[in-house]
Design an enzyme around this catalytic site. Sequence first.
Site, PDB file in Angstrom:
ATOM      1  N   PRO A  45       1.393   0.225   2.555  1.00 52.45           N
ATOM      2  CA  PRO A  45       0.952   1.010   3.900  1.00 52.45           C
ATOM      3  C   PRO A  45       1.750   0.289   5.081  1.00 52.45           C
ATOM      4  CG  PRO A  45      -0.869  -0.181   2.869  1.00 52.45           C
ATOM      5  CD  PRO A  45       0.274  -0.540   1.811  1.00 52.45           C
ATOM      6  N   GLU A  94      -5.764  -6.615  -2.577  1.00 56.70           N
ATOM      7  CA  GLU A  94      -5.827  -6.451  -1.101  1.00 56.70           C
ATOM      8  C   GLU A  94      -4.423  -6.650  -0.470  1.00 56.70           C
ATOM      9  OE1 GLU A  94      -7.942  -6.166   1.690  1.00 56.70           O
ATOM     10  OE2 GLU A  94      -8.822  -5.162  -0.048  1.00 56.70           O
TER      11      GLU A  94
HETATM   12  N1  ADE Z   1       0.004   1.327  -1.344  1.00 60.38           N
HETATM   13  C1  ADE Z   1      -1.278   1.409  -0.486  1.00 60.38           C
HETATM   14  N2  ADE Z   1      -1.053   2.396   0.321  1.00 60.38           N
HETATM   15  C2  ADE Z   1       0.226   2.789   0.372  1.00 60.38           C
HETATM   16  C3  ADE Z   1       0.978   3.886   1.101  1.00 60.38           C
HETATM   17  N3  ADE Z   1       0.411   4.417   2.130  1.00 60.38           N
HETATM   18  N4  ADE Z   1       2.151   3.700   0.808  1.00 60.38           N
HETATM   19  C4  ADE Z   1       2.894   3.118   0.041  1.00 60.38           C
HETATM   20  N5  ADE Z   1       1.975   2.076  -0.769  1.00 60.38           N
HETATM   21  C5  ADE Z   1       0.878   2.038  -0.669  1.00 60.38           C
END
Ligand code: ADE
Length: 270
Positions: free
Chosen positions: A106, A133
Amino acid sequence: MAPSIIHAFASRVGNLHNHPMHIDILTLFPAMFTGPLTESILKRAQEMGALSVELIDIRAFATDKHRMADDLPYGGGGGMVMKPEPVVAAVETAVPPGAPVVLMSPQGEVFTQAIAQQMAHLERFALLCGHYEGLDERIRELVVTREISIGDYVLTGGEVAAMVIVDAVTRLLPGVLGDPDAPAKDSHASGLLEHPHYTRPPTFRGADVPPVLLSGHKAQIDAWRRRESLRRTWQRRPDLLVSADLSEADRGLLVELAEETIAQRRASST
Ligand code: ADE
């Protein structure tokens, strides 16, 4: 289907590169990919030799007797952290030097159609799925070349995000979609959203298909589609218009659409 069988689909027809695009997926949960890779267009892409996928189980590279792939965070706090040794060993074993290693996270740059197009030109790349995490920062420093997020929300791990990338890239590979012009017409391909679509019947529950689409008049149909594409984008994603590729005629249409909106707002406030 076992990963080795998925891998064995690679060969024959060939794509942009005259051989299949190869994607290595490094994950703690290879079974999560079985469904998406063995149905529909992703399945066909592998069968026709446009795509080959290898699923690499990171846990297989853990050397301790419990095959531990995660551990407690230094400094305390909740959650677990992916250990560096198995991940780095998996990457160094499965991915040849120089091939891009994309971490799903993310915190990465947000995935777009433009990035999908860029990636569709690569001969191969690896997708590394983070979990828990987070992962030990040294993994990023040692083996990751790019970090991609599929949007501003948090998933339980990178697996679903990796599937999104595989899907968006695969449909751009030559020969994968029935209509070779389809990717160029997609929403986002030209920076605009696509126009509405209709199929039979011509009337459904009292709603008619726009008559121009039944007219057989190609130029008028193209003009209608362009206008509706601009209308959709103006109504739903006006932010896209800033960087879209627009002609003078498009700009004229947008002015008309803006005037229509102003007139409608005036009418509804009186
Ligand atoms: N892993 C956790 N959230 C994610 C996201 N929004 N994009 C890519 N990988 C992730």
